[in-house]
Scaffold this active site. Structure first.
Site, PDB file in Angstrom:
ATOM      1  N   CYS A   1      -1.854  -1.323  -3.907  1.00  0.00           N
ATOM      2  CA  CYS A   1      -2.970  -0.824  -3.021  1.00  0.00           C
ATOM      3  C   CYS A   1      -2.846   0.800  -2.475  1.00  0.00           C
ATOM      4  O   CYS A   1      -1.426   1.103  -2.762  1.00  0.00           O
ATOM      5  CB  CYS A   1      -3.218  -1.818  -1.760  1.00  0.00           C
ATOM      6  SG  CYS A   1      -3.387  -1.042  -0.305  1.00  0.00           S
TER       7      CYS A   1
ATOM      8  N   CYS B   1       0.833  -1.305  -0.014  1.00  0.00           N
ATOM      9  CA  CYS B   1      -0.056  -0.118  -0.174  1.00  0.00           C
ATOM     10  C   CYS B   1       0.849   1.186  -0.010  1.00  0.00           C
ATOM     11  O   CYS B   1       1.792   1.342   0.721  1.00  0.00           O
ATOM     12  CB  CYS B   1      -1.039  -0.153   1.209  1.00  0.00           C
ATOM     13  SG  CYS B   1      -2.189  -1.449   1.081  1.00  0.00           S
TER      14      CYS B   1
END
Ligand SMILES: *[C@@H]1O[C@H](CO)[C@@H](O)[C@H](O)[C@H]1NC(C)=O
Ligand SMILES: *[C@@H]1O[C@H](CO)[C@@H](O)[C@H](O)[C@H]1NC(C)=O
Ligand SMILES: *[C@@H]1O[C@H](CO)[C@@H](O)[C@H](O)[C@H]1NC(C)=O
Length: 275
Positions: free
Chosen positions: A181, A100
């Protein structure tokens, strides 16, 4: 009688001679076969050693298991008939973890990107993941009817689309993109007329695999040099925006190569403040 005695002896001697020649030829064949086998075995062994050494340095994986999953994709196969799906079991054995806000894609900027990510631990490229780092800069293929891994005479992409190495990079790129992400970044090349090329791995594979449920934004860093020919209004970047799901926020920024290098070398510069 002389002749009777003489002829069998002659025959005996020539028989022995034939016998010795046959033995010598057989020995030679055995020696050559062993040498050849050892040479072949060595190419598999040294490739496997590189693979497992890099894998173990990365840490956290059962490298024998990853090797077996890798090898099954191409061993014994025509090196031009290895589709990307052949590496599905490999991805299953070493799945990409969602990364992420750190994912860095690149196209035609490989050196600049890796120089930057090596100096500054802010982003993760495919080459920083287990599979990307293990296979980076390597060439390998199999052959029909053989259990070996070859590292030379493997067909190049221009000869066949579905070759062992290209299909590997296509498959891991797909897996890497699917796992992206949060806020993702891509460094594209502003010195070429088409920074977003539809036939690049980024254009043909990665962009198509973005998961809009996971990815919030895609932020293009268009690397400019003195001879930059493209900026963020480049038509190819309109094509890129069209490929993205509406829920993925798109940004583009022109950043000079010099600025990226300076920021990479500055240990004080915080992540994300380079552009
Ligand atoms: C390459 O493999 C894909 C499946 O991944 C297939 O659709 C395609 O036709 C193959 N191309 C060639 C030239 O064999
Ligand atoms: C962009 O592409 C050109 C031509 O291939 C290359 O010379 C240049 O180094 C690339 N720029 C970057 C930042 O990688
Ligand atoms: C080239 O880059 C400079 C700054 O990096 C920018 O001001 C200029 O607009 C760019 N030129 C083109 C043609 O994109």
């Amino acid at each position: 009688m002389e002749p009777v005695e003489y002829r069998p002896r002659q025959k005996k001697r020539s028989r022995r001679c034939v016998f010795l020649t046959v033995v010598a030829v057989l020995l030679l064949i055995v020696v050559l076969a062993v040498a050849f086998g050892v040479a072949l075995g060595r190419s598999t062994e040294s490739f496997k050693t590189t693979f497992t050494d890099r894998c173990e340095k990365f840490g956290g994986y059962d490298c024998e298991k990853v090797w077996s999953a890798f090898e099954q994709a191409y061993v014994g196969k025509d090196p031009c008939k290895v589709p990307m799906e052949a590496y599905d079991p490999l991805i299953a054995a070493a799945p990409f973890q969602p990364v992420c806000n750190r994912v860095m894609f690149w196209s035609k900027t490989k050196d600049v990107v890796h120089e930057f990510t090596a100096k500054k631990d802010c982003f993760t490229t495919l080459e920083d993941t287990l599979l990307g780092s293990v296979l980076d800069h390597l060439t390998w293929c199999g052959k029909e009817g053989s259990t070996e891994t070859f590292t030379s005479d493997c067909p190049e992409w221009k000869y066949c689309e579905n070759n062992t190495v290209r299909s590997f990079w296509n498959r891991v790129s797909a897996g890497f993109a699917e796992a992206a992400c949060g806020d993702a970044t891509a460094m594209l090349n502003g010195s070429i007329a088409t920074p977003f090329a539809l036939d690049s791995i980024f254009g043909s594979i990665e962009v198509k695999r973005f998961d809009h449920k996971k990815m919030k934004s895609l932020n293009i860093v268009l690397v400019t040099q003195e001879n930059n020919v493209s900026d963020c209004t480049n038509p190819s970047l309109k094509n890129l925006q069209k490929e993205l799901d509406d829920s993925i926020h798109y940004t583009c920024k022109e950043v000079s190569e010099a600025q990226i290098q300076a920021c990479g070398s500055d240990p004080e510069a915080p992540c994300g403040a380079c552009w």
